[in-house]
Motif scaffolding. Structure first.
Motif, PDB file in Angstrom:
ATOM      1  N   LEU A  29       0.862  -1.173   0.000  1.00  9.70           N
ATOM      2  CA  LEU A  29       0.000   0.000   0.000  1.00  9.70           C
ATOM      3  C   LEU A  29       0.898   1.222   0.000  1.00  9.70           C
ATOM      4  O   LEU A  29       1.756   1.376   0.875  1.00  9.70           O
ATOM      5  CB  LEU A  29      -0.913   0.035   1.224  1.00  9.70           C
ATOM      6  CG  LEU A  29      -1.905   1.209   1.227  1.00  9.70           C
ATOM      7  CD1 LEU A  29      -3.063   0.908   0.273  1.00  9.70           C
ATOM      8  CD2 LEU A  29      -2.440   1.507   2.621  1.00  9.70           C
ATOM      9  N   VAL A  30       0.732   2.085  -1.023  1.00 10.57           N
ATOM     10  CA  VAL A  30       1.561   3.277  -1.150  1.00 10.57           C
ATOM     11  C   VAL A  30       0.668   4.505  -1.052  1.00 10.57           C
ATOM     12  O   VAL A  30      -0.488   4.481  -1.496  1.00 10.57           O
ATOM     13  CB  VAL A  30       2.341   3.267  -2.485  1.00 10.57           C
ATOM     14  CG1 VAL A  30       1.412   3.213  -3.676  1.00 10.57           C
ATOM     15  CG2 VAL A  30       3.274   4.460  -2.595  1.00 10.57           C
ATOM     16  N   ILE A  31       1.163   5.568  -0.428  1.00  5.05           N
ATOM     17  CA  ILE A  31       0.396   6.812  -0.311  1.00  5.05           C
ATOM     18  C   ILE A  31       1.157   7.929  -1.022  1.00  5.05           C
ATOM     19  O   ILE A  31       2.377   7.860  -1.207  1.00  5.05           O
ATOM     20  CB  ILE A  31       0.137   7.199   1.159  1.00  5.05           C
ATOM     21  CG1 ILE A  31       1.458   7.392   1.926  1.00  5.05           C
ATOM     22  CG2 ILE A  31      -0.715   6.132   1.834  1.00  5.05           C
ATOM     23  CD1 ILE A  31       1.262   7.860   3.364  1.00  5.05           C
ATOM     24  N   SER A  32       0.419   8.945  -1.429  1.00  4.18           N
ATOM     25  CA  SER A  32       1.020  10.042  -2.190  1.00  4.18           C
ATOM     26  C   SER A  32       1.915  10.910  -1.317  1.00  4.18           C
ATOM     27  O   SER A  32       1.817  10.905  -0.090  1.00  4.18           O
ATOM     28  CB  SER A  32      -0.076  10.908  -2.806  1.00  4.18           C
ATOM     29  OG  SER A  32      -0.745  11.648  -1.794  1.00  4.18           O
ATOM     30  N   LYS A  33       2.758  11.646  -1.973  1.00  2.00           N
ATOM     31  CA  LYS A  33       3.661  12.569  -1.269  1.00  2.00           C
ATOM     32  C   LYS A  33       2.865  13.582  -0.465  1.00  2.00           C
ATOM     33  O   LYS A  33       3.182  13.846   0.709  1.00  2.00           O
ATOM     34  CB  LYS A  33       4.549  13.279  -2.289  1.00  2.00           C
ATOM     35  CG  LYS A  33       5.528  14.277  -1.702  1.00  2.00           C
ATOM     36  CD  LYS A  33       6.378  14.907  -2.796  1.00  2.00           C
ATOM     37  CE  LYS A  33       7.365  15.916  -2.208  1.00  2.00           C
ATOM     38  NZ  LYS A  33       8.211  16.529  -3.281  1.00  2.00           N
ATOM     39  N   ALA A  34       1.806  14.125  -1.067  1.00  2.44           N
ATOM     40  CA  ALA A  34       1.001  15.148  -0.386  1.00  2.44           C
ATOM     41  C   ALA A  34       0.282  14.569   0.826  1.00  2.44           C
ATOM     42  O   ALA A  34       0.236  15.194   1.895  1.00  2.44           O
ATOM     43  CB  ALA A  34      -0.010  15.751  -1.365  1.00  2.44           C
ATOM     44  N   PHE A  35      -0.269  13.363   0.669  1.00  2.00           N
ATOM     45  CA  PHE A  35      -0.997  12.754   1.784  1.00  2.00           C
ATOM     46  C   PHE A  35      -0.044  12.387   2.916  1.00  2.00           C
ATOM     47  O   PHE A  35      -0.364  12.554   4.093  1.00  2.00           O
ATOM     48  CB  PHE A  35      -1.751  11.517   1.298  1.00  2.00           C
ATOM     49  CG  PHE A  35      -2.785  11.021   2.267  1.00  2.00           C
ATOM     50  CD1 PHE A  35      -4.066  11.537   2.257  1.00  2.00           C
ATOM     51  CD2 PHE A  35      -2.472  10.031   3.184  1.00  2.00           C
ATOM     52  CE1 PHE A  35      -5.022  11.093   3.155  1.00  2.00           C
ATOM     53  CE2 PHE A  35      -3.414   9.581   4.084  1.00  2.00           C
ATOM     54  CZ  PHE A  35      -4.695  10.102   4.070  1.00  2.00           C
ATOM     55  N   ALA A  36       1.145  11.905   2.547  1.00  4.73           N
ATOM     56  CA  ALA A  36       2.141  11.566   3.564  1.00  4.73           C
ATOM     57  C   ALA A  36       2.559  12.812   4.343  1.00  4.73           C
ATOM     58  O   ALA A  36       2.663  12.782   5.586  1.00  4.73           O
ATOM     59  CB  ALA A  36       3.359  10.922   2.910  1.00  4.73           C
ATOM     60  N   ALA A  37       2.775  13.915   3.624  1.00  6.79           N
ATOM     61  CA  ALA A  37       3.166  15.161   4.291  1.00  6.79           C
ATOM     62  C   ALA A  37       2.051  15.664   5.203  1.00  6.79           C
ATOM     63  O   ALA A  37       2.304  16.140   6.324  1.00  6.79           O
ATOM     64  CB  ALA A  37       3.510  16.213   3.247  1.00  6.79           C
ATOM     65  N   GLN A  38       0.815  15.543   4.747  1.00  2.10           N
ATOM     66  CA  GLN A  38      -0.337  15.998   5.533  1.00  2.10           C
ATOM     67  C   GLN A  38      -0.434  15.257   6.868  1.00  2.10           C
ATOM     68  O   GLN A  38      -0.833  15.833   7.887  1.00  2.10           O
ATOM     69  CB  GLN A  38      -1.617  15.781   4.731  1.00  2.10           C
ATOM     70  CG  GLN A  38      -2.888  16.192   5.447  1.00  2.10           C
ATOM     71  CD  GLN A  38      -4.135  15.856   4.624  1.00  2.10           C
ATOM     72  OE1 GLN A  38      -4.045  15.555   3.438  1.00  2.10           O
ATOM     73  NE2 GLN A  38      -5.286  15.899   5.262  1.00  2.10           N
ATOM     74  N   ASP A  98      -5.471   9.156  -3.124  1.00  2.00           N
ATOM     75  CA  ASP A  98      -4.458   9.472  -2.118  1.00  2.00           C
ATOM     76  C   ASP A  98      -3.421   8.367  -1.987  1.00  2.00           C
ATOM     77  O   ASP A  98      -2.387   8.552  -1.332  1.00  2.00           O
ATOM     78  CB  ASP A  98      -5.127   9.688  -0.757  1.00  2.00           C
ATOM     79  CG  ASP A  98      -6.152  10.815  -0.802  1.00  2.00           C
ATOM     80  OD1 ASP A  98      -5.794  11.924  -1.247  1.00  2.00           O
ATOM     81  OD2 ASP A  98      -7.316  10.573  -0.413  1.00  2.00           O
ATOM     82  N   GLY A  99      -3.718   7.227  -2.586  1.00  3.11           N
ATOM     83  CA  GLY A  99      -2.807   6.099  -2.536  1.00  3.11           C
ATOM     84  C   GLY A  99      -3.384   4.960  -3.340  1.00  3.11           C
ATOM     85  O   GLY A  99      -4.481   5.062  -3.888  1.00  3.11           O
ATOM     86  N   PHE A 100      -2.638   3.869  -3.430  1.00  2.43           N
ATOM     87  CA  PHE A 100      -3.166   2.692  -4.119  1.00  2.43           C
ATOM     88  C   PHE A 100      -2.502   1.431  -3.592  1.00  2.43           C
ATOM     89  O   PHE A 100      -1.418   1.474  -2.992  1.00  2.43           O
ATOM     90  CB  PHE A 100      -2.990   2.792  -5.640  1.00  2.43           C
ATOM     91  CG  PHE A 100      -1.568   2.713  -6.140  1.00  2.43           C
ATOM     92  CD1 PHE A 100      -0.951   1.484  -6.368  1.00  2.43           C
ATOM     93  CD2 PHE A 100      -0.853   3.872  -6.412  1.00  2.43           C
ATOM     94  CE1 PHE A 100       0.342   1.413  -6.848  1.00  2.43           C
ATOM     95  CE2 PHE A 100       0.450   3.812  -6.899  1.00  2.43           C
ATOM     96  CZ  PHE A 100       1.057   2.573  -7.113  1.00  2.43           C
ATOM     97  N   ALA A 101      -3.181   0.324  -3.814  1.00  5.69           N
ATOM     98  CA  ALA A 101      -2.620  -0.990  -3.507  1.00  5.69           C
ATOM     99  C   ALA A 101      -2.179  -1.613  -4.820  1.00  5.69           C
ATOM    100  O   ALA A 101      -2.923  -1.592  -5.805  1.00  5.69           O
ATOM    101  CB  ALA A 101      -3.661  -1.869  -2.820  1.00  5.69           C
ATOM    102  N   GLY A 102      -0.966  -2.151  -4.853  1.00  7.25           N
ATOM    103  CA  GLY A 102      -0.466  -2.722  -6.098  1.00  7.25           C
ATOM    104  C   GLY A 102       0.730  -3.610  -5.866  1.00  7.25           C
ATOM    105  O   GLY A 102       1.290  -3.652  -4.762  1.00  7.25           O
ATOM    106  N   ALA A 103       1.102  -4.328  -6.918  1.00  9.56           N
ATOM    107  CA  ALA A 103       2.235  -5.246  -6.852  1.00  9.56           C
ATOM    108  C   ALA A 103       3.490  -4.596  -7.421  1.00  9.56           C
ATOM    109  O   ALA A 103       3.411  -3.721  -8.290  1.00  9.56           O
ATOM    110  CB  ALA A 103       1.911  -6.520  -7.623  1.00  9.56           C
ATOM    111  N   SER A 104       4.633  -5.025  -6.927  1.00  2.00           N
ATOM    112  CA  SER A 104       5.925  -4.504  -7.408  1.00  2.00           C
ATOM    113  C   SER A 104       6.068  -4.746  -8.905  1.00  2.00           C
ATOM    114  O   SER A 104       5.598  -5.760  -9.425  1.00  2.00           O
ATOM    115  CB  SER A 104       7.069  -5.202  -6.675  1.00  2.00           C
ATOM    116  OG  SER A 104       7.098  -4.837  -5.322  1.00  2.00           O
TER     117      SER A 104
END
Length: 336
Positions: free
Chosen positions: A99-108, A181-187
């Motif tokens: 699960l990865v989150i965006s730069k903006a959401f992480a900063a928030q 704001d993010g997504f679930a995905g495979a490498s």
């Protein structure tokens, strides 16, 4: 190494793939092709990318190919309904999902990649109104997202929004544009989001940070039982080539990683690819698919209509004799 082929010289094998683009977890098959292992077995490989697991299984059942490389969820659904299918080889040993989150959401939310798991877990509890991209409902990406949210006490539909986007590449685009704001995905898509978009990989199956997902089987080689019965030499050769590639991955990871990069991921900077490859090295440990790793798919709710693993004859699905034969012919003992 001389050819160990028992297949007919020049046999054509069509391999179907249940995703929209090459995944890290398919490495043995692609490396086997790039290093000429299929050719040495007398096989010519054609690949068809089907876009999703359900589409791939539909194509396999219809006779569009001799093998399908994907997660085993759809196969288990079909097996529960009486379809005769086989799992022949473990391309990798768990799902390289994140699960990865965006730069903006992480900063928030004050989240960084250096934070401990407990710190990230505590931060995720405040993800109200989070928009999470997935590929399709009922997919592994959907399960990954829902499992993360359940673990932190958030309810999809009310606390967070799950957004079907059709594919992981679409999720990458949506993250870049701010539509999720993010997504679930495979490498390697989550690592790409981290490298190219400044995102933060929050939780990973490989680190056992998403409860219940690490025991689930990774991408496997599937086939129709009737095809395996009618042409065992072809499948023995196919599995032998993949097993040789897995051995290369384990014994010479640099050569294997460089080969896979040149074959399938040249658009990624080599220095970045090396990090991704090394980070996911634990994906590749054994050619065997275990009964327990398939039962875990049922336990995690990935086989609709089936709640008890014993209601599927998984023993009839798992066919590891070709792996046994390959290891014997190659004189290779899989590292403990």
């Amino acid at each position: 190494m001389p050819s160990l082929s028992a297949a007919q010289s020049g046999d054509k094998v069509t391999l179907l793939h249940g995703a929209g683009a090459p995944l890290l977890g398919w490495a043995p098959s692609f490396i086997a092709e790039a290093l000429g292992y299929y050719k040495e077995e007398g096989l010519t490989v054609e690949r068809i990318i089907n876009g999703s697991g359900p589409a791939g299984l539909t194509a396999l059942v219809s006779g569009a190919g001799q093998g399908l490389i994907t997660g085993p969820g759809e196969l288990l659904i079909a097996a529960a309904r009486g379809q005769k299918l086989k799992v022949l080889f473990a391309e990798s040993n768990y799902q390289a999902a994140h699960l990865v989150i965006s730069k903006a959401f992480a900063a928030q939310h004050g989240i960084t990649s250096e934070m401990s798991y407990d710190q990230k877990l505590a931060a995720a509890k405040s993800f109200k109104n989070f928009r999470c991209g997935i590929s399709t409902p009922g997919s592994l990406t959907d399960l990954t997202a829902r499992t993360v949210f359940k673990n932190v006490g958030l309810v999809p539909g009310s606390d967070v929004q799950i957004v079907p986007l059709g594919s992981v590449p679409n999720a990458m685009a949506a993250l870049s544009s701010g539509n999720v704001d993010g997504f679930a995905g495979a490498s390697p898509a989550p690592e790409q989001a981290e490298e190219q978009l400044g995102g933060v990989v929050l939780f990973s199956v490989g680190k056992d940070e998403i409860p219940g997902l690490r025991p689930m089987a990774g991408p496997v080689l599937e086939a129709r039982a009737s095809d395996v019965e009618e042409n065992p030499d072809l499948y023995a050769a196919l599995v032998r080539a993949d097993t040789r590639a897995l051995r290369t991955i384990i014994e010479d990871p640099k050569q294997a990683g460089d080969t896979f990069h040149k074959h399938s991921f040249t658009k990624l900077e080599k220095s970045f690819w090396d990090v991704v490859w090394q980070r996911n090295s634990s994906l590749f440990t054994s050619p065997y698919v275990t009964k327990e790793s398939l039962e875990a798919w049922v336990t995690m709710g990935m086989v609709p209509g089936v709640t008890d693993p014993k209601s599927i004859d998984i023993d009839a699905v798992v066919e590891m004799k070709f792996v046994d034969q390959a290891l014997q012919k190659l004189g290779w003992k899989v590292p403990a």
